[in-house]
Scaffold this active site. Structure first.
Site, mmCIF file in Angstrom:
data_model
loop_
_atom_site.group_PDB
_atom_site.id
_atom_site.type_symbol
_atom_site.label_atom_id
_atom_site.label_comp_id
_atom_site.label_asym_id
_atom_site.label_seq_id
_atom_site.Cartn_x
_atom_site.Cartn_y
_atom_site.Cartn_z
ATOM 1 N N ARG A 137 -2.301 -1.757 -3.870
ATOM 2 C CA ARG A 137 -3.358 -0.741 -3.933
ATOM 3 C C ARG A 137 -3.000 0.231 -5.047
ATOM 4 N NH1 ARG A 137 -3.164 4.452 -0.902
ATOM 5 N NH2 ARG A 137 -5.124 5.538 -1.291
ATOM 6 N N ARG A 143 -4.334 18.775 1.336
ATOM 7 C CA ARG A 143 -5.207 18.989 0.183
ATOM 8 C C ARG A 143 -6.410 19.824 0.595
ATOM 9 N NH1 ARG A 143 -5.900 12.891 -1.437
ATOM 10 N NH2 ARG A 143 -4.344 12.465 0.172
ATOM 11 N N HIS A 161 -10.547 5.739 -1.780
ATOM 12 C CA HIS A 161 -10.504 5.019 -0.502
ATOM 13 C C HIS A 161 -11.376 3.767 -0.534
ATOM 14 C CE1 HIS A 161 -9.323 9.080 1.435
ATOM 15 N NE2 HIS A 161 -8.240 8.318 1.358
ATOM 16 N N GLU A 206 -6.699 -2.168 4.789
ATOM 17 C CA GLU A 206 -6.610 -2.195 3.331
ATOM 18 C C GLU A 206 -5.715 -3.334 2.844
ATOM 19 O OE1 GLU A 206 -6.960 2.432 1.999
ATOM 20 O OE2 GLU A 206 -5.372 1.929 3.423
ATOM 21 N N ASN A 246 0.867 -1.174 0.000
ATOM 22 C CA ASN A 246 0.000 0.000 0.000
ATOM 23 C C ASN A 246 0.903 1.223 0.000
ATOM 24 O OD1 ASN A 246 -1.869 2.011 0.485
ATOM 25 N ND2 ASN A 246 -2.895 0.961 2.149
#
Length: 406
Positions: free
Chosen positions: A104, A252, A192, A390, A22
């Protein structure tokens, strides 16, 4: 079964394992999973390959026992660092044979809506999606290319953050632009997705009834978004065409009036490259506070600007929860996940306090202790904290792809 057929002989000598990677901006999180005879994957190690100013490999066993914590050469390239991680796994971690690696990948575009075995042709197709995720896509693809060079015979599988949101209806994903742009793939994708997929599955494990509720999951970290889901399926999300949209994030900006961008470009003479850097790297919590994009640093600060950044983060998150509740036609469950969502009690409280009118009522002690269930008994909305995984989702998808069709 491809895995057994290809590696049956090795399986009698070495533990067969899947590596889930990831990739982030300056580190790569990884999980190493051993294949058992059952359908389950056994977590053997979870760690991080830090690639910043002080490269370092750290790993812990499933029970939290430290397995590795070593510095890497200061001038180690990402490829070299990944090579050292592979050597540690294969030579020092109890004799393991890597049979596949899963990754990912932030953006799958319109074409890639399921996990896929990665080939040079597919990798190049994913590279062409870089303009849709200019910072994230190269980071996703770099470990794939490194592994392809280091272990050319190692099968690799791509798992896409955008794929979970393929169930969103056109009414929700459509921009009010001329139709020709939608035909070119300009619409809201959402991100996500691997995290949301895990949380949806975990809610079903907790209670089948819980999984059917009108639920909003808040994945809050350096990158942050919300997902509205029903029956484990995404129906709306705050991130859109890019990973810039929606909530205030670490660096961001989140949602912004496009007129601001036009003004900066046309009137202030800001270049496209400079604007991109500002929106991705200089905005969000960092931009508002002028101190840091890390929520922990801001919560510990006495500076007024830090407090204002945290307040804006909570305000925007609560406002977007209300908007997604409208898509769902109500709200019955709110789930926090991600680094901030799992570990920041003040951030959760600030968001939930703004949602009292929706029936959200949290137990202060449960929130402070990061309890799995943190809502009061009389709360109309069940509020939970779920630690995301994840890497586990990546590993399961990788195994399924490698096993092939049933």
């Amino acid at each position: 079964m491809e895995l057994a057929a290809r590696h049956g002989n090795e399986g009698r000598r070495l533990m067969r394992s899947i590596l889930a990677l990831n990739a982030g901006s300056s580190s790569i999180k990884f999980g190493l999973y051993d294949l058992e005879a059952s359908a389950e994957l056994d977590l053997a190690s979870r760690g991080s390959l830090d690639l910043g100013d002080a490269p370092r490999l750290t790993a812990k066993a499933a029970d939290g026992e430290l397995q590795c914590d070593r510095p890497l050469a200061a001038d180690a390239s990402p490829d070299l660092a990944i090579g050292q991680m592979l050597q540690w796994i294969e030579n020092e971690l109890g004799g393991r044979k890597l049979i596949a690696a899963g990754h990912r990948i932030v953006h799958g575009g319109r074409e890639f809506v399921e996990p896929v075995r990665l080939t040079p042709t597919i990798i190049e197709a994913l590279d062409r999606l870089t303009p849709l995720a200019p910072l994230h896509q190269p980071r996703s693809l770099a470990p794939i290319r490194a592994l392809a060079a280091l272990r050319p015979d190692l099968p690799q599988v791509g798992c896409f953050d955008t794929a979970f949101h393929r169930t969103i209806e056109p009414l929700v994903s459509r921009f009010a632009l001329p139709r020709r742009y939608e035909a070119d793939g300009i619409h809201r994708y959402g991100f996500h997705g691997l995290s949301y997929e895990y949380v949806a599955g975990r809610l079903k494990q907790i209670s089948p009834d819980l999984a059917t509720k009108r639920t909003i999951v808040a994945h809050l970290g350096n990158g942050a978004s919300l997902c509205a889901m029903r029956d484990g399926r995404s129906v709306d999300t705050t991130m859109g065409f890019s990973a810039l949209d929606g909530l205030v994030m670490g660096t961001r900006c989140g949602a912004i009036d496009p007129g601001v961008l036009l003004y900066l470009l046309l009137e202030r003479g800001v270049s496209g490259e400079a604007l991109q850097d500002m929106l991705y790297e200089e905005s969000g919590l960092l931009g508002v506070s002028g101190i840091s994009g890390d929520m922990r640093t801001l919560e510990a600060s006495d500076d007024r600007r830090a407090r204002e950044a945290v307040e804006l983060f909570a305000f925007r998150a609560a406002r977007e929860v209300a908007a997604l509740a409208n898509t769902l036609g109500g709200l019955e469950c709110l789930v926090f996940t991600g680094g901030i969502g799992e570990h920041s009690a003040p951030a959760r409280k600030a968001i939930c306090d703004r949602l009292g009118w929706l029936g959200v009522a949290i137990d202060e002690a449960a929130n402070s202790s990061h309890a799995a269930l943190m809502s009061q008994a009389e709360s109309k909305v069940e509020v939970r904290v779920v630690a995301t995984d994840e890497e586990g989702v990546i590993a399961r998808h990788t195994r399924k792809v490698m096993e092939g069709p049933d």
